[in-house]
Scaffold this active site. Structure first.
Site, PDB file in Angstrom:
ATOM      1  N   LYS A 106       2.905   9.874   7.869  1.00  0.00           N
ATOM      2  CA  LYS A 106       3.084   8.946   6.844  1.00  0.00           C
ATOM      3  C   LYS A 106       4.269   9.162   5.812  1.00  0.00           C
ATOM      4  O   LYS A 106       3.918   9.453   4.916  1.00  0.00           O
ATOM      5  CB  LYS A 106       1.558   8.670   5.910  1.00  0.00           C
ATOM      6  CG  LYS A 106      -0.084   8.699   6.561  1.00  0.00           C
ATOM      7  CD  LYS A 106      -0.028   7.441   7.773  1.00  0.00           C
ATOM      8  CE  LYS A 106       0.164   6.322   7.236  1.00  0.00           C
ATOM      9  NZ  LYS A 106       0.939   5.446   7.482  1.00  0.00           N
ATOM     10  N   TRP A 157      10.137   3.012   7.982  1.00  0.00           N
ATOM     11  CA  TRP A 157      11.193   3.504   7.100  1.00  0.00           C
ATOM     12  C   TRP A 157      12.447   4.076   7.685  1.00  0.00           C
ATOM     13  O   TRP A 157      13.543   2.788   7.648  1.00  0.00           O
ATOM     14  CB  TRP A 157      11.185   3.608   5.644  1.00  0.00           C
ATOM     15  CG  TRP A 157      11.664   3.176   4.463  1.00  0.00           C
ATOM     16  CD1 TRP A 157      12.337   1.993   4.538  1.00  0.00           C
ATOM     17  CD2 TRP A 157      11.827   3.741   3.311  1.00  0.00           C
ATOM     18  NE1 TRP A 157      13.294   2.096   3.534  1.00  0.00           N
ATOM     19  CE2 TRP A 157      13.211   2.889   2.157  1.00  0.00           C
ATOM     20  CE3 TRP A 157      10.812   4.274   2.397  1.00  0.00           C
ATOM     21  CZ2 TRP A 157      13.511   2.968   1.033  1.00  0.00           C
ATOM     22  CZ3 TRP A 157      11.467   5.067   1.291  1.00  0.00           C
ATOM     23  CH2 TRP A 157      12.693   4.090   0.514  1.00  0.00           C
ATOM     24  N   ARG A 170       8.198  13.836   2.424  1.00  0.00           N
ATOM     25  CA  ARG A 170       8.065  12.852   0.948  1.00  0.00           C
ATOM     26  C   ARG A 170       6.690  13.453   1.001  1.00  0.00           C
ATOM     27  O   ARG A 170       6.081  14.727   1.335  1.00  0.00           O
ATOM     28  CB  ARG A 170       7.175  11.382   1.772  1.00  0.00           C
ATOM     29  CG  ARG A 170       6.769  10.579   1.003  1.00  0.00           C
ATOM     30  CD  ARG A 170       5.690   9.382   1.191  1.00  0.00           C
ATOM     31  NE  ARG A 170       5.310   8.695   0.405  1.00  0.00           N
ATOM     32  CZ  ARG A 170       4.810   7.123   0.306  1.00  0.00           C
ATOM     33  NH1 ARG A 170       3.698   7.680   1.785  1.00  0.00           N
ATOM     34  NH2 ARG A 170       4.158   6.288  -0.192  1.00  0.00           N
ATOM     35  N   PHE A 208      -4.879   5.321   5.952  1.00  0.00           N
ATOM     36  CA  PHE A 208      -4.931   5.228   7.527  1.00  0.00           C
ATOM     37  C   PHE A 208      -5.558   5.943   8.906  1.00  0.00           C
ATOM     38  O   PHE A 208      -6.389   4.748   9.452  1.00  0.00           O
ATOM     39  CB  PHE A 208      -3.509   6.015   8.204  1.00  0.00           C
ATOM     40  CG  PHE A 208      -2.282   5.638   9.294  1.00  0.00           C
ATOM     41  CD1 PHE A 208      -2.098   4.881   9.272  1.00  0.00           C
ATOM     42  CD2 PHE A 208      -2.306   7.085  10.297  1.00  0.00           C
ATOM     43  CE1 PHE A 208      -0.947   4.164  10.763  1.00  0.00           C
ATOM     44  CE2 PHE A 208      -1.698   6.858  11.087  1.00  0.00           C
ATOM     45  CZ  PHE A 208      -0.968   5.490  11.324  1.00  0.00           C
ATOM     46  N   SER A 250      -1.925   8.740   1.425  1.00  0.00           N
ATOM     47  CA  SER A 250      -0.868   7.493   2.763  1.00  0.00           C
ATOM     48  C   SER A 250      -2.167   8.017   3.629  1.00  0.00           C
ATOM     49  O   SER A 250      -2.932   6.783   5.186  1.00  0.00           O
ATOM     50  CB  SER A 250       0.233   7.647   2.735  1.00  0.00           C
ATOM     51  OG  SER A 250       0.312   6.208   3.436  1.00  0.00           O
ATOM     52  N   LYS A 306       1.359   0.079   0.092  1.00  0.00           N
ATOM     53  CA  LYS A 306       2.314  -0.458  -1.343  1.00  0.00           C
ATOM     54  C   LYS A 306       3.718   0.076  -1.197  1.00  0.00           C
ATOM     55  O   LYS A 306       4.714  -0.182  -2.429  1.00  0.00           O
ATOM     56  CB  LYS A 306       1.827   1.264  -2.473  1.00  0.00           C
ATOM     57  CG  LYS A 306      -0.129   0.520  -2.848  1.00  0.00           C
ATOM     58  CD  LYS A 306      -0.414   0.968  -4.306  1.00  0.00           C
ATOM     59  CE  LYS A 306      -1.600   0.174  -4.897  1.00  0.00           C
ATOM     60  NZ  LYS A 306      -2.111   1.020  -6.343  1.00  0.00           N
ATOM     61  N   TYR A 362      12.093  10.816   1.020  1.00  0.00           N
ATOM     62  CA  TYR A 362      10.491   9.577   0.765  1.00  0.00           C
ATOM     63  C   TYR A 362      11.235   9.188  -0.508  1.00  0.00           C
ATOM     64  O   TYR A 362      11.975   8.081  -1.022  1.00  0.00           O
ATOM     65  CB  TYR A 362       9.908  10.314   1.160  1.00  0.00           C
ATOM     66  CG  TYR A 362       9.112   8.345   0.675  1.00  0.00           C
ATOM     67  CD1 TYR A 362       8.455   7.818   1.606  1.00  0.00           C
ATOM     68  CD2 TYR A 362       9.157   7.157  -0.680  1.00  0.00           C
ATOM     69  CE1 TYR A 362       8.181   6.020   1.838  1.00  0.00           C
ATOM     70  CE2 TYR A 362       7.959   6.840  -1.364  1.00  0.00           C
ATOM     71  CZ  TYR A 362       7.949   5.678   0.406  1.00  0.00           C
ATOM     72  OH  TYR A 362       7.185   4.510   0.399  1.00  0.00           O
ATOM     73  N   GLY A 373       7.158   8.116   5.597  1.00  0.00           N
ATOM     74  CA  GLY A 373       7.507   7.150   5.948  1.00  0.00           C
ATOM     75  C   GLY A 373       8.990   7.196   7.218  1.00  0.00           C
ATOM     76  O   GLY A 373      10.146   6.730   7.546  1.00  0.00           O
ATOM     77  N   HIS A 429       5.869  13.664  14.978  1.00  0.00           N
ATOM     78  CA  HIS A 429       5.237  14.038  13.862  1.00  0.00           C
ATOM     79  C   HIS A 429       5.489  15.238  14.585  1.00  0.00           C
ATOM     80  O   HIS A 429       4.876  15.737  13.323  1.00  0.00           O
ATOM     81  CB  HIS A 429       4.084  13.314  13.785  1.00  0.00           C
ATOM     82  CG  HIS A 429       4.537  11.723  13.295  1.00  0.00           C
ATOM     83  ND1 HIS A 429       5.244  11.873  12.636  1.00  0.00           N
ATOM     84  CD2 HIS A 429       3.902  10.436  13.695  1.00  0.00           C
ATOM     85  CE1 HIS A 429       4.957  10.345  12.359  1.00  0.00           C
ATOM     86  NE2 HIS A 429       3.745   9.630  12.790  1.00  0.00           N
TER      87      HIS A 429
HETATM   88  P1  A3P Z   1       1.689   3.938   1.971  1.00  0.00           P
HETATM   89  O1  A3P Z   1       0.451   3.952   2.200  1.00  0.00           O
HETATM   90  O2  A3P Z   1       1.935   5.163   0.629  1.00  0.00           O
HETATM   91  O3  A3P Z   1       2.040   2.558   1.005  1.00  0.00           O
HETATM   92  P2  A3P Z   1       4.637   5.994   8.193  1.00  0.00           P
HETATM   93  O4  A3P Z   1       5.722   5.190   8.413  1.00  0.00           O
HETATM   94  O5  A3P Z   1       5.338   7.339   8.364  1.00  0.00           O
HETATM   95  O6  A3P Z   1       3.454   5.792   8.684  1.00  0.00           O
HETATM   96  O7  A3P Z   1       4.512   6.320   6.783  1.00  0.00           O
HETATM   97  C1  A3P Z   1       4.131   4.777   6.115  1.00  0.00           C
HETATM   98  C2  A3P Z   1       4.296   4.811   4.184  1.00  0.00           C
HETATM   99  O8  A3P Z   1       5.692   4.363   4.012  1.00  0.00           O
HETATM  100  C3  A3P Z   1       3.306   4.103   3.667  1.00  0.00           C
HETATM  101  O9  A3P Z   1       2.840   4.103   2.378  1.00  0.00           O
HETATM  102  C4  A3P Z   1       4.637   3.329   3.906  1.00  0.00           C
HETATM  103  O10 A3P Z   1       3.511   1.713   2.724  1.00  0.00           O
HETATM  104  C5  A3P Z   1       5.271   3.210   2.999  1.00  0.00           C
HETATM  105  N1  A3P Z   1       6.685   2.380   3.899  1.00  0.00           N
HETATM  106  C6  A3P Z   1       7.551   1.727   4.836  1.00  0.00           C
HETATM  107  N2  A3P Z   1       8.311   1.005   4.753  1.00  0.00           N
HETATM  108  C7  A3P Z   1       8.354   1.258   3.520  1.00  0.00           C
HETATM  109  C8  A3P Z   1       9.731   0.861   2.984  1.00  0.00           C
HETATM  110  N3  A3P Z   1      10.832  -0.047   3.225  1.00  0.00           N
HETATM  111  N4  A3P Z   1       9.910   1.354   1.111  1.00  0.00           N
HETATM  112  C9  A3P Z   1       9.318   2.060   0.853  1.00  0.00           C
HETATM  113  N5  A3P Z   1       7.574   2.537   2.032  1.00  0.00           N
HETATM  114  C10 A3P Z   1       7.759   2.341   2.863  1.00  0.00           C
END
Ligand code: A3P
Length: 287
Positions: A42, A47, A126, A138, A134, A250, A189, A44, A104
Site C-alpha cells: 500500500k 503507481w 509511504r 485493502f 490503506s 483516495k 510517495y 504506492g 513486498h
Molecule cells: P489509498 O488507499 O490511500 O487511496 P499499492 O499499489 O502499493 O497497493 O498502493 C495503493 C495505494 O496507492 C492506494 O492508496 C491507491 O489509491 C494509491 N495510488 C495508486 N495510484 C496512485 C496515483 N497515481 N497517485 C496517487 N496514489 C495512488
C-alpha cells in the site's frame, strides 16, 4: 476464496500461500538486467510500477497500455497468476528480458540472486499512518486476506507488526540502510505526490534515460491518480470478481486524519518515536 492465515517466515508474518512456496521464492533466479520494484504493501506500488514501466519504455505510453499492470510488472512472491490460473513463478521465468518485477519482501528476505546479480532496485516508501489506513481497507476489499477485525483491532496488529509482511518500521528502515551498499533508488510517495517531475527525473537518472520535457509531462498525466483510476490497465478492473472495489481508493496524503482518534494517534506516535529513533528517516504525513 477463503481467508488466509499468516505464517512466520524467518520471523516475518507471511500469507500461507507464499509461505507454502517459500523454497521457490528463496531460490528465485534473477537476471542482471531485472529491475526490481520493492515496497511495503500500500505504499504506492502500482503507481511507481506504472511510472517505471513507462520510463523504461522511453515514455511510450501506448506500449505500456497493452496489458494490465500486473502482467507488465508481475509480483515475485505471489504464486497464482492473478488472471490465468498459472503459477506466478512460471510466468516470471517465461518473461523476456529486461523484466520488471515487484516485491513486498523486507530487505532481509530478498532472494540472494537479486543481490548477486546486482539488480537495480527502486524502493517506494509511504508514511506509516496512510499505509495503515490503506492496508486496513485493502484487507476488507480482498476477501482472500486475513480477517483483521475493526480499525482499532487492525491498528494494534499493525503497530505490533503482526500483519502480512510484518512491521512497517522494520521494512522502511531495512531498505534505507541497504541503499548504502547496493544500487537502490529510495523514493517517497509524498514527494511523488507533491512534485512528480522532480521524482521522475531522479528515476530517469537512475535508469539512465534522457527523456524530453514534453515526454515527462505526458508521463505525469498518464500516471496521475485521476488517470490511473479510469485506466482499466491500472485500476485492477479485470480482477473485480474477487474484490470489492475500488483499488484506486483516495490517492492522497493525510487521509489518516479521518481515521485515527486522538488516543490512537498518541499511542502510535510514542511507539513510532521509539522505533524510528536514529534511523535518519523522515516521513511527511501531510503535504
Ligand atoms: P489509498 O488507499 O490511500 O487511496 P499499492 O499499489 O502499493 O497497493 O498502493 C495503493 C495505494 O496507492 C492506494 O492508496 C491507491 O489509491 C494509491 N495510488 C495508486 N495510484 C496512485 C496515483 N497515481 N497517485 C496517487 N496514489 C495512488
Amino acid at each position: 476464496h477463503h481467508q488466509e492465515d499468516l505464517v512466520l517466515i524467518h520471523n516475518v508474518p507471511m500469507l500461507k500461500s507464499i509461505a507454502n512456496n517459500w523454497e521457490q521464492v528463496e531460490g528465485f533466479q534473477a537476471r542482471p538486467d531485472d529491475l526490481i520494484i520493492a515496497t511495503y504493501p500500500k505504499a504506492g506500488t502500482t503507481w511507481v510500477s506504472e511510472i517505471v514501466d513507462i520510463v523504461h519504455n522511453n515514455g511510450d505510453v501506448a506500449k505500456s497500455s497493452q496489458a494490465p499492470i500486473y502482467y507488465r510488472v508481475p509480483y515475485m512472491e505471489f504464486f497464482m497468476h492473478p488472471e490465468k490460473n498459472i503459477p506466478g513463478m512460471r510466468y516470471l521465468n517465461s518473461m523476456a528480458s529486461p523484466r520488471l518485477i515487484k516485491t513486498h519482501l523486507p530487505v532481509q528476505l530478498l532472494p540472494k540472486s537479486m543481490w548477486e546479480n546486482k539488480c537495480k532496485i527502486i524502493y517506494m516508501a509511504r508514511n506509516a499512518k496512510d499505509v495503515a489506513v490503506s492496508f486496513f481497507y485493502f484487507h476488507h476489499n480482498i476477501k482472500a486476506l486475513p480477517d483483521v477485525g475493526t480499525w482499532e483491532e487492525f491498528l494494534q496488529k499493525y503497530i505490533a507488526g503482526k500483519v502480512s509482511y510484518g512491521s512497517w518500521h522494520d521494512h522502511v528502515k531495512g531498505w534505507w540502510k541497504k541503499r548504502q551498499e547496493h544500487p537502490i533508488l529510495y523514493l517517497f510517495y509524498e514527494d511523488m505526490k507533491e512534485d512528480p517531475a522532480n521524482e521522475i527525473r531522479k528515476l530517469m537518472r537512475f535508469l539512465e534515460k534522457d527523456l524530453r520535457e514534453e515526454v515527462l509531462e505526458k508521463i505525469i498525466h498518464h500516471t496521475s491518480f485521476q488517470f490511473m483510476k479510469k485506466n482499466p490497465m491500472t485500476n485492477y478492473e479485470g480482477l473485480s470478481h474477487d474484490t470489492v472495489f475500488p483499488f484506486m481508493r483516495k490517492g492522497i496524503t493525510g487521509d489518516w486524519k479521518n481515521h485515527f482518534t486522538v488516543a490512537q494517534n498518541e499511542i502510535f506516535d510514542a511507539d513510532y518515536a521509539r522505533k524510528m529513533e536514529g534511523s535518519g528517516l523522515q516521513f511527511r504525513t501531510e503535504i
